[in-house]
Design a protein around this motif. Structure first.
Motif, mmCIF file in Angstrom:
data_model
loop_
_atom_site.group_PDB
_atom_site.id
_atom_site.type_symbol
_atom_site.label_atom_id
_atom_site.label_comp_id
_atom_site.label_asym_id
_atom_site.label_seq_id
_atom_site.Cartn_x
_atom_site.Cartn_y
_atom_site.Cartn_z
ATOM 1 N N LEU A 170 39.426 41.486 50.633
ATOM 2 C CA LEU A 170 40.068 40.185 50.657
ATOM 3 C C LEU A 170 40.043 39.622 52.075
ATOM 4 O O LEU A 170 40.397 40.306 53.030
ATOM 5 N N TYR B 137 34.061 44.474 36.656
ATOM 6 C CA TYR B 137 33.120 43.392 36.907
ATOM 7 C C TYR B 137 31.703 43.959 36.919
ATOM 8 O O TYR B 137 31.487 45.129 37.191
ATOM 9 N N LEU C 58 29.959 37.893 40.833
ATOM 10 C CA LEU C 58 30.621 38.852 39.968
ATOM 11 C C LEU C 58 30.863 38.251 38.590
ATOM 12 O O LEU C 58 31.373 37.146 38.463
ATOM 13 N N ARG D 56 43.745 34.071 51.099
ATOM 14 C CA ARG D 56 44.280 33.704 49.790
ATOM 15 C C ARG D 56 45.065 32.404 49.913
ATOM 16 O O ARG D 56 45.764 32.196 50.904
ATOM 17 N N PHE E 85 32.994 38.765 35.348
ATOM 18 C CA PHE E 85 34.198 39.445 34.885
ATOM 19 C C PHE E 85 33.963 39.999 33.477
ATOM 20 O O PHE E 85 33.506 39.292 32.578
ATOM 21 N N GLY F 130 32.028 50.604 43.780
ATOM 22 C CA GLY F 130 31.055 50.285 42.750
ATOM 23 C C GLY F 130 30.204 51.460 42.319
ATOM 24 O O GLY F 130 30.077 52.466 43.018
ATOM 25 N N VAL G 14 40.770 52.403 45.674
ATOM 26 C CA VAL G 14 40.153 52.513 44.366
ATOM 27 C C VAL G 14 38.877 53.341 44.505
ATOM 28 O O VAL G 14 38.063 53.079 45.392
ATOM 29 N N MET H 299 39.643 34.844 35.662
ATOM 30 C CA MET H 299 39.135 35.095 37.004
ATOM 31 C C MET H 299 37.676 34.697 37.063
ATOM 32 O O MET H 299 36.889 35.122 36.224
ATOM 33 N N PHE I 297 49.576 41.983 36.960
ATOM 34 C CA PHE I 297 48.578 41.030 36.504
ATOM 35 C C PHE I 297 49.159 39.625 36.573
ATOM 36 O O PHE I 297 49.623 39.075 35.587
ATOM 37 N N LEU J 216 31.623 47.025 39.337
ATOM 38 C CA LEU J 216 32.756 47.116 40.251
ATOM 39 C C LEU J 216 34.063 47.188 39.473
ATOM 40 O O LEU J 216 34.233 46.512 38.455
ATOM 41 N N PHE K 89 39.213 46.434 45.519
ATOM 42 C CA PHE K 89 37.984 46.831 44.851
ATOM 43 C C PHE K 89 37.553 48.238 45.231
ATOM 44 O O PHE K 89 37.764 48.689 46.364
ATOM 45 N N GLY K 90 36.889 48.881 44.296
ATOM 46 C CA GLY K 90 36.218 50.133 44.579
ATOM 47 C C GLY K 90 34.824 49.870 45.122
ATOM 48 O O GLY K 90 34.384 48.724 45.191
ATOM 49 N N PHE L 259 40.759 32.535 46.365
ATOM 50 C CA PHE L 259 40.538 33.642 47.284
ATOM 51 C C PHE L 259 39.144 33.534 47.907
ATOM 52 O O PHE L 259 38.216 33.008 47.293
ATOM 53 N N ARG M 222 29.087 47.423 50.110
ATOM 54 C CA ARG M 222 29.447 47.001 48.743
ATOM 55 C C ARG M 222 30.950 46.856 48.509
ATOM 56 O O ARG M 222 31.361 46.334 47.491
ATOM 57 N N GLN M 223 31.776 47.327 49.444
ATOM 58 C CA GLN M 223 33.225 47.269 49.229
ATOM 59 C C GLN M 223 33.728 45.851 49.432
ATOM 60 O O GLN M 223 33.690 45.310 50.533
ATOM 61 N N MET M 224 34.234 45.260 48.372
ATOM 62 C CA MET M 224 34.782 43.903 48.461
ATOM 63 C C MET M 224 36.136 43.955 49.163
ATOM 64 O O MET M 224 36.987 44.780 48.838
ATOM 65 N N TYR N 2 36.585 36.491 49.321
ATOM 66 C CA TYR N 2 36.356 37.912 49.493
ATOM 67 C C TYR N 2 35.074 38.098 50.305
ATOM 68 O O TYR N 2 34.140 37.301 50.219
ATOM 69 N N TYR O 185 39.859 43.247 31.608
ATOM 70 C CA TYR O 185 40.968 43.725 32.419
ATOM 71 C C TYR O 185 41.965 44.452 31.544
ATOM 72 O O TYR O 185 42.015 44.247 30.323
ATOM 73 N N GLU P 187 47.914 37.897 42.516
ATOM 74 C CA GLU P 187 47.833 39.269 43.004
ATOM 75 C C GLU P 187 46.489 39.540 43.679
ATOM 76 O O GLU P 187 45.435 39.172 43.149
ATOM 77 N N THR P 188 46.542 40.213 44.796
ATOM 78 C CA THR P 188 45.315 40.611 45.470
ATOM 79 C C THR P 188 44.687 41.778 44.727
ATOM 80 O O THR P 188 45.373 42.743 44.391
ATOM 81 N N GLN P 189 43.416 41.684 44.482
ATOM 82 C CA GLN P 189 42.696 42.776 43.851
ATOM 83 C C GLN P 189 42.059 43.649 44.923
ATOM 84 O O GLN P 189 41.494 43.149 45.900
ATOM 85 N N TYR Q 29 40.590 45.983 36.575
ATOM 86 C CA TYR Q 29 39.553 45.021 36.210
ATOM 87 C C TYR Q 29 38.171 45.664 36.326
ATOM 88 O O TYR Q 29 37.922 46.459 37.231
ATOM 89 N N PHE R 230 34.304 34.021 39.821
ATOM 90 C CA PHE R 230 33.763 34.165 41.164
ATOM 91 C C PHE R 230 32.542 33.269 41.307
ATOM 92 O O PHE R 230 31.785 33.066 40.344
ATOM 93 N N GLY R 231 32.333 32.774 42.513
ATOM 94 C CA GLY R 231 31.113 32.063 42.819
ATOM 95 C C GLY R 231 29.952 33.028 43.000
ATOM 96 O O GLY R 231 30.142 34.250 43.000
#
Lengths: 115, 112
Positions: free
Chosen positions: B47, A35, A43, B50, A45, A109, A4, B100, A98, A91, A106-107, B35, B43-45, B37, A48, A102-104, A33, B102-103
């Motif tokens: 995984l 964020y 993050l 899971r 959200f 940012g 990404v 979705m 969807f 991000l 990420f780019g 998940f 900065r690249q998240m 992460y 999406y 599914e594993t997302q 997505y 996130f913490g």
């Protein structure tokens, strides 16, 4: 591309200006997505897309924020009349479909600073 | 609303030792995914691991494993044989088909 990508990587703008943030998902990924990550925060959200459609826009912080996706690929997040509180890292992520499992992916940012 | 809580803003571990990062969540759903992460300074998240809520067996990925306690709504991450490259922010995340969360993240420092 292999992953990404997002552009620009950094953006400095003046309060009141409009900005556009771009996301190129992994080829073939139907879900995308957005964020927001404020300094030292988790993050948040925003929105999406399933294909070109955004079923739920309630996560957008205000009506100054909008997003679109065309051709099932590139997406643009637009912030109008930027405010200092909009400063954050934005991000983008994509996934094959969807579904909750599914594993997302990420780019890197876009870091936005509003002066 | 579903929430994800990471009660440890910062954690530190000695290289080669084991560390556990905590995560709890609140949900009324029975079908969901959890998940972990990792976000390094770049900065690249990425995984890490899971877990499907319907599976009782804890997920494992090499040095990373989870302790999933569905009744307690707890999902901790154990990192064994910690390495310097494990230093990062770690985010716990909860996903369903239409939500979705996130913490706030835990910053892990690895001491040589």
């Amino acid at each position: 591309g292999a992953g990404v990508s997002q552009s620009p990587s950094n953006k400095v703008t003046e309060k009141g200006k409009d900005v556009e943030l771009r996301c190129d998902p992994i080829s073939g990924h139907t879900a995308l997505y957005w964020y927001r990550q404020s300094l030292g925060q988790g993050l948040e959200f925003l929105i999406y897309f399933q294909g070109n459609s955004a079923p739920d826009k309630s996560g957008l912080p205000s009506d100054r924020f909008s997003a679109e996706r065309t051709g099932g690929s590139v997406s643009t997040l637009t912030i109008q009349r930027t405010q200092q509180e909009d400063s954050a890292v934005y991000l983008c992520a994509s996934s094959l479909g969807f579904q909750g499992g599914e594993t997302q992916y990420f780019g890197p940012g876009t870091r936005l600073l509003v002066l | 609303a579903q929430t994800v809580t990471q009660s440890q803003p910062e954690m530190s571990v000695q290289e080669a030792e084991t560390v556990t990062l905590s995560c709890t969540y609140d949900t009324s759903e029975s079908d969901y995914y959890l998940f972990w992460y990792k976000q390094p300074p770049s900065r690249q998240m990425i995984l890490v691991i899971r877990q499907e809520a319907y599976k009782q067996q804890n997920a494992t990925e090499n040095r990373f494993s989870v302790n999933f306690q569905k009744a307690a709504k707890s999902f901790s991450l154990k990192i064994s044989d910690s390495q310097l490259g494990d230093a990062a922010m770690y985010f716990c995340a909860y996903h369903t088909n239409n939500d979705m969360r996130f913490g706030a993240g835990t910053r892990l420092t690895v001491k040589p």
